[in-house]
Design an enzyme around this catalytic site. Sequence first.
Site, mmCIF file in Angstrom:
data_model
loop_
_atom_site.group_PDB
_atom_site.id
_atom_site.type_symbol
_atom_site.label_atom_id
_atom_site.label_comp_id
_atom_site.label_asym_id
_atom_site.label_seq_id
_atom_site.Cartn_x
_atom_site.Cartn_y
_atom_site.Cartn_z
ATOM 1 C CD GLN A 119 -2.125 21.218 -10.361
ATOM 2 O OE1 GLN A 119 -2.801 21.682 -9.459
ATOM 3 N NE2 GLN A 119 -2.263 21.606 -11.608
ATOM 4 N NE ARG A 176 -6.549 26.623 -2.568
ATOM 5 C CZ ARG A 176 -7.011 26.039 -3.653
ATOM 6 N NH1 ARG A 176 -7.018 26.695 -4.811
ATOM 7 N NH2 ARG A 176 -7.488 24.820 -3.596
ATOM 8 C CG ASN A 265 -8.858 22.511 -5.795
ATOM 9 O OD1 ASN A 265 -9.011 23.731 -5.677
ATOM 10 N ND2 ASN A 265 -8.681 21.917 -6.956
ATOM 11 C CD GLU A 460 -7.374 26.479 -8.366
ATOM 12 O OE1 GLU A 460 -7.597 26.315 -9.577
ATOM 13 O OE2 GLU A 460 -7.208 25.541 -7.560
ATOM 14 C CD1 TRP A 510 -3.657 27.537 -12.056
ATOM 15 C CD2 TRP A 510 -3.724 26.952 -9.889
ATOM 16 N NE1 TRP A 510 -3.130 26.270 -11.942
ATOM 17 C CE2 TRP A 510 -3.157 25.894 -10.632
ATOM 18 C CE3 TRP A 510 -3.848 26.831 -8.496
ATOM 19 C CZ2 TRP A 510 -2.728 24.716 -10.019
ATOM 20 C CZ3 TRP A 510 -3.433 25.658 -7.899
ATOM 21 C CH2 TRP A 510 -2.886 24.613 -8.664
ATOM 22 C CD GLU A 517 -3.718 22.581 -15.882
ATOM 23 O OE1 GLU A 517 -3.184 22.976 -14.828
ATOM 24 O OE2 GLU A 517 -4.938 22.581 -16.059
ATOM 25 C CD1 TRP A 518 -4.847 19.527 -12.914
ATOM 26 C CD2 TRP A 518 -4.169 17.716 -11.810
ATOM 27 N NE1 TRP A 518 -4.728 19.867 -11.581
ATOM 28 C CE2 TRP A 518 -4.312 18.774 -10.886
ATOM 29 C CE3 TRP A 518 -3.745 16.476 -11.311
ATOM 30 C CZ2 TRP A 518 -4.048 18.645 -9.521
ATOM 31 C CZ3 TRP A 518 -3.487 16.350 -9.950
ATOM 32 C CH2 TRP A 518 -3.646 17.411 -9.074
HETATM 33 C C1 GBH Z 1 -8.288 24.043 -11.632
HETATM 34 O O1 GBH Z 1 -9.186 23.298 -12.380
HETATM 35 C C2 GBH Z 1 -7.533 23.159 -10.708
HETATM 36 O O2 GBH Z 1 -7.920 23.366 -9.378
HETATM 37 C C3 GBH Z 1 -6.050 23.300 -10.838
HETATM 38 O O3 GBH Z 1 -5.428 22.239 -10.207
HETATM 39 C C4 GBH Z 1 -5.687 23.421 -12.292
HETATM 40 O O4 GBH Z 1 -4.307 23.388 -12.498
HETATM 41 C C5 GBH Z 1 -6.241 24.721 -12.792
HETATM 42 O O5 GBH Z 1 -7.576 24.876 -12.482
HETATM 43 C C6 GBH Z 1 -6.052 24.947 -14.283
HETATM 44 O O6 GBH Z 1 -6.704 23.982 -15.028
HETATM 45 O O7 GBH Z 1 -14.641 20.830 -21.040
HETATM 46 O O8 GBH Z 1 -15.916 19.535 -19.444
HETATM 47 O O9 GBH Z 1 -13.619 19.071 -19.791
HETATM 48 C C7 GBH Z 1 -9.772 24.015 -13.410
HETATM 49 C C8 GBH Z 1 -11.244 23.797 -13.505
HETATM 50 C C9 GBH Z 1 -12.989 22.644 -14.520
HETATM 51 C C10 GBH Z 1 -11.094 23.273 -15.816
HETATM 52 C C11 GBH Z 1 -13.414 21.740 -15.614
HETATM 53 C C12 GBH Z 1 -11.467 22.328 -16.881
HETATM 54 C C13 GBH Z 1 -13.111 21.129 -17.922
HETATM 55 C C14 GBH Z 1 -14.378 21.292 -18.582
HETATM 56 N N1 GBH Z 1 -11.555 22.841 -14.520
HETATM 57 N N2 GBH Z 1 -12.889 22.151 -16.914
HETATM 58 S S1 GBH Z 1 -14.673 20.097 -19.795
#
Ligand code: GBH
Length: 557
Positions: A119, A176, A265, A460, A510, A517-518
């Site tokens: 990221q 982290r 993670n 986070e 975080w 952001e993925w």
């Molecule tokens: C984290 O994920 C990550 O560790 C980090 O890399 C990222 O940048 C950060 O948080 C912010 O997003 O509606 O079923 O699609 C976040 C945890 C869990 C968030 C699943 C999105 C999606 C639920 N994620 N969630 S869904």
Amino acid sequence: MPARIYPSTAVAVALLLLLVCQAAADSVSGAAPDSHSTVASAEALASVHRSGAPHVLASAVAQQAASPGPGEHHLGSRPRRPCATEAGQAPLSLSSPSAFMASSLTPTFWWGTATAAYQVEGYTTANGRGASIWDTFSATPGKTYNGESGEKADEFYKRYPADIKLMQSLGVRHFRMSVAWPRILPKGTGTVNQAGVNFYVTLVDALKAADIQPYVTLYHWDLPQTLQDSYGGWGSSRIVNDFAAYADVVFKALGSRVTYWTTFNEPWSFCFMGNANGQHAPGLTDRAVAWNCAYHVLLAHAAAVKKFRAAVPGGKIGMNINSDWSEPFSSSSQDQAAADRKVEFMAGIFGDPLYLGDWPASVKQRVPNLPTITSDQARDIKGSTDYFALNHYTTLYVKDAPGAYGLEGLLDASASANGPEGLVGPQADSSWLYTVPWGIRKMLNWVNNRYHPGEIYVTENGCDVPGESGLALPEALNDTFRVNFYQGYVQAAAQAAAYDGVPLKGYFAWSLLDNFEWADGYAKRFGIVYVDYSTQARYVKRSARYLANLFGTVGSA
Ligand code: GBH
């Protein structure tokens, strides 16, 4: 009564609570972030510690012990407790915070900022790095916002010296970070890429020279592409030994320099979003693969920890487990059971095997062809973490709904942001994220009551701000939405520690920087520091100043 009180943490947390209350005045009144009022609140706290400390703290801690805490899995939300100052303490006088900073409290509570290799680093082909599944996924049309990737990201790979100085200026003492497997082993196994190892050794040494303790995650989602291609990555048991071998290389390189580690993670996120709904790399839509992934993660964790015990004596290792809080929609026993199930299907998938030795019963009942954790495997998995690392962002209301599926499969439960009294909390920029401070307190209590992990770190927590990407710089920097998010969550986490006896030892925001952001590319900004992607310039947001004041005064060893 809380089950246990951890005196040093409780004292630090009592101070934290006082300080959040003080700092709240700043964020609510809209004063400039670095204005006298914020500094004054820090100084006031310093003064409390030096002069009135024993009395004020003793009463704060006594109040915690007497206060009814959650203690159970589910509670209705309660009104915010009054701040100690509101509750009749003498007015606080001003003086220098330095005495406080030097006090014996400073070693007890960590605050830090969090990042992940893919990221922030950029330079994805530099110095022998191999391709990861996120390079491939990002390059596949339609998978990420605008086809964006981590190719440039924050250029942290080259810019880390300035970013370390920036952290120093904010008083950040814990950082982290993750190690990119394809920098260490470009093909996942085999020959070590010394340039990749050297990068992390140099980075860690630079952090330590700046008095910032690195906290290292081995796997934040960037699997070497070769391993996906040759045997299906986390879907195959072959990943277990390959991960342990990779981990061992990193333990040997950094083990004498780094004490706190995590293997994975958010395995829930990468297993289910990567393999069940395909929103993350490698983009598969096969739930059976996602469950195999979860199983292989547990085995790989246990295998890596065996190496860790030999290579890093005295080190501590965990797994960053993410979970939303599930609030029962009603007080019916059916909705309560549904909410329990939902958390078991998130935190419990990894927490139960690690602390209790098997999948949750609700999971075993509902998931077809669930891989069996044998008693031999359970022996290695159970007890293999030294502390609980929680990633937490949000809360949903959960109803009993026989036959309803979630991403993990049949849950017999449905989740929604709409509760009996309306929306669970203000929505952030990401559609899944609602600001629900009381949820982190309940989540921490759930973890503590179910697992008794001894130490819990929030590794986070943070948010994006509605519309932030479209804002002009000055407006983006004045991120009161994020200040309010942090204020609420830190206060609620501190309440969990102070009133409920949760052994909370630290907290990582975080994220340090806006970053990749993925699947959302650069459209979502989670940083407490703004990044202008056209120039790579960094700008400190108000939330960073807020946190720096807040945590700098409580102390962070
Ligand atoms: C984290 O994920 C990550 O560790 C980090 O890399 C990222 O940048 C950060 O948080 C912010 O997003 O509606 O079923 O699609 C976040 C945890 C869990 C968030 C699943 C999105 C999606 C639920 N994620 N969630 S869904």
